[in-house]
Design a protein around this motif. Structure first.
Motif, short mmCIF file in Angstrom:
data_model
loop_
_atom_site.label_atom_id
_atom_site.label_comp_id
_atom_site.label_asym_id
_atom_site.label_seq_id
_atom_site.Cartn_x
_atom_site.Cartn_y
_atom_site.Cartn_z
N SER A 75 3.00 18.87 -16.95
CA SER A 75 3.57 19.07 -15.79
C SER A 75 2.80 18.76 -14.61
CB SER A 75 4.43 20.42 -15.56
OG SER A 75 3.52 21.34 -15.56
N GLY A 76 3.49 18.29 -13.60
CA GLY A 76 2.56 18.09 -12.51
C GLY A 76 3.32 17.21 -11.55
N ASN A 77 2.66 16.69 -10.46
CA ASN A 77 3.06 15.80 -9.37
C ASN A 77 2.06 14.48 -8.99
OD1 ASN A 77 1.24 16.61 -7.23
ND2 ASN A 77 2.25 18.35 -7.48
N ILE A 78 2.84 13.57 -8.49
CA ILE A 78 1.99 12.41 -8.27
C ILE A 78 2.16 12.38 -6.72
CG2 ILE A 78 1.91 9.86 -8.34
CD1 ILE A 78 3.57 10.52 -11.43
N SER A 79 0.96 11.87 -5.99
CA SER A 79 1.17 11.43 -4.83
C SER A 79 -0.19 10.40 -4.43
CB SER A 79 0.51 12.86 -3.84
OG SER A 79 -0.55 13.39 -4.20
N ARG A 80 -0.70 10.40 -3.21
CA ARG A 80 -1.78 9.48 -2.90
C ARG A 80 -2.56 10.23 -1.92
NH1 ARG A 80 -0.51 3.81 -4.24
NH2 ARG A 80 1.26 4.03 -5.67
N MET A 81 -3.71 9.38 -2.19
CA MET A 81 -4.82 10.16 -1.34
C MET A 81 -5.83 8.82 -0.97
SD MET A 81 -7.56 13.25 -1.83
CE MET A 81 -8.64 13.55 -0.48
N GLU A 82 -5.67 8.55 0.42
CA GLU A 82 -6.58 7.64 0.73
C GLU A 82 -6.12 6.25 0.27
OE1 GLU A 82 -10.84 8.42 0.36
OE2 GLU A 82 -10.68 10.02 1.83
N GLY A 83 -4.82 6.12 -0.05
CA GLY A 83 -4.06 4.79 -0.69
C GLY A 83 -3.95 4.58 -2.16
N ALA A 84 -4.90 5.53 -2.76
CA ALA A 84 -4.95 5.56 -4.23
C ALA A 84 -4.24 6.64 -4.88
CB ALA A 84 -6.25 5.95 -4.67
N VAL A 85 -3.62 6.52 -6.06
CA VAL A 85 -2.72 7.33 -6.97
C VAL A 85 -3.48 8.68 -7.12
CG1 VAL A 85 -1.53 7.72 -8.79
CG2 VAL A 85 -1.56 5.37 -8.00
N TYR A 86 -2.89 9.67 -6.84
CA TYR A 86 -3.43 11.10 -6.99
C TYR A 86 -2.72 11.83 -7.88
CZ TYR A 86 -5.96 15.23 -6.06
OH TYR A 86 -6.75 16.58 -5.79
N THR A 87 -3.15 12.30 -9.12
CA THR A 87 -2.30 12.90 -9.88
C THR A 87 -2.72 14.38 -9.91
OG1 THR A 87 -3.82 12.36 -11.83
CG2 THR A 87 -1.76 11.24 -11.53
N HIS A 88 -1.98 15.34 -9.98
CA HIS A 88 -2.40 16.81 -10.15
C HIS A 88 -1.39 17.35 -11.25
CE1 HIS A 88 -2.34 21.02 -8.28
NE2 HIS A 88 -3.25 20.95 -9.44
N LEU A 89 -1.90 17.44 -12.38
CA LEU A 89 -1.45 17.55 -13.74
C LEU A 89 -1.70 18.86 -14.51
CD1 LEU A 89 -0.86 14.15 -15.29
CD2 LEU A 89 0.70 15.30 -13.78
N HIS A 90 -1.09 19.66 -15.11
CA HIS A 90 -1.44 21.11 -15.95
C HIS A 90 -1.00 20.39 -17.17
CE1 HIS A 90 -2.41 24.01 -12.53
NE2 HIS A 90 -2.71 23.03 -12.13
N ALA A 91 -1.65 20.74 -18.54
CA ALA A 91 -1.28 20.76 -19.84
C ALA A 91 -1.40 21.73 -20.53
CB ALA A 91 -2.07 19.59 -20.26
N VAL A 92 -0.69 21.95 -21.63
CA VAL A 92 -0.60 23.07 -22.67
C VAL A 92 -0.93 22.29 -23.94
CG1 VAL A 92 0.38 24.89 -23.98
CG2 VAL A 92 0.79 24.83 -21.33
N VAL A 93 -1.92 22.50 -24.70
CA VAL A 93 -2.19 21.83 -25.89
C VAL A 93 -2.23 22.85 -27.09
CG1 VAL A 93 -3.25 19.79 -25.05
CG2 VAL A 93 -4.76 21.63 -25.58
N ALA A 94 -2.04 22.62 -28.43
CA ALA A 94 -2.20 23.30 -29.22
C ALA A 94 -2.91 22.77 -30.52
CB ALA A 94 -0.73 23.97 -30.08
N ASP A 95 -3.78 23.66 -31.24
CA ASP A 95 -4.50 22.99 -32.42
C ASP A 95 -3.69 23.43 -33.67
OD1 ASP A 95 -5.17 25.76 -33.23
OD2 ASP A 95 -7.24 25.54 -32.41
N LYS A 96 -4.41 22.99 -34.75
CA LYS A 96 -3.76 23.14 -36.09
C LYS A 96 -3.42 24.53 -36.37
CE LYS A 96 -7.88 22.85 -38.98
NZ LYS A 96 -8.68 22.48 -40.17
N ASN A 97 -3.96 25.62 -35.73
CA ASN A 97 -3.87 26.83 -36.19
C ASN A 97 -2.88 27.56 -34.92
OD1 ASN A 97 -5.73 27.01 -38.35
ND2 ASN A 97 -7.38 26.95 -36.92
N ALA A 98 -2.22 26.73 -34.26
CA ALA A 98 -1.29 26.99 -33.24
C ALA A 98 -2.01 27.76 -32.13
CB ALA A 98 -0.29 27.95 -33.65
#
Length: 143
Positions: A75-98
């Motif tokens: 989840s997160g958002n997309i904006s621009r900073m000094e004309g360039a794409v700026y992503t601010h994303l957070h993730a949840v990941v899980a391994d094989k053992n949950a």
């Protein structure tokens, strides 16, 4: 990477070895997405780097997980900073053992695929450095 854009919705399919942030930034630049958000994302990763911002130290503390992972949430958002794409994303990941890891996403490399849905929002969002926190905060401008 392949993607399809229709009106304000973009669906991406990433390939092995591709990096999520780079692909999102590339599509946003090509499609001139100035503001948006991740509506959904799932996939399989070979490695990811997530972390948190330590306000006292004014720096990100990153943790790299270098093993097969499922992308559970993005989840997160997309904006621009000094004309360039700026992503601010957070993730949840899980391994094989949950075991679950999460936080601010700095890097995620695809092992099999990822399916990501982006939505454009009709705003002009920018970023500016905030000296008090050390973060790049969203700024609002008329569309």
């Amino acid at each position: 990477m392949e993607y399809q854009m229709e009106k304000d919705v973009c669906v991406l399919r990433l390939e092995p070895g591709e990096e999520i942030l780079a692909c999102i930034e590339q599509v946003c630049a090509q499609e001139e997405i100035r503001a948006g958000y991740v509506a959904s994302a799932v996939g399989a990763l070979r490695a990811a780097t997530v972390g948190l911002y330590d306000l006292g130290q004014k720096q990100f503390l990153a943790h790299t997980i270098g093993k097969p992972l499922e992308l559970v949430s993005l989840s997160g958002n997309i904006s621009r900073m000094e004309g360039a794409v700026y992503t601010h994303l957070h993730a949840v990941v899980a391994d094989k053992n949950a075991a679950v890891y999460g936080g601010h996403l700095s890097r995620a490399v695809i092992s099999a695929t990822a399916e990501i849905v982006l939505r454009r929002i009709p705003l002009e969002l920018g970023r500016r450095p905030d000296p008090e926190t050390g973060l790049n905060l969203i700024t609002f401008r008329a569309p």
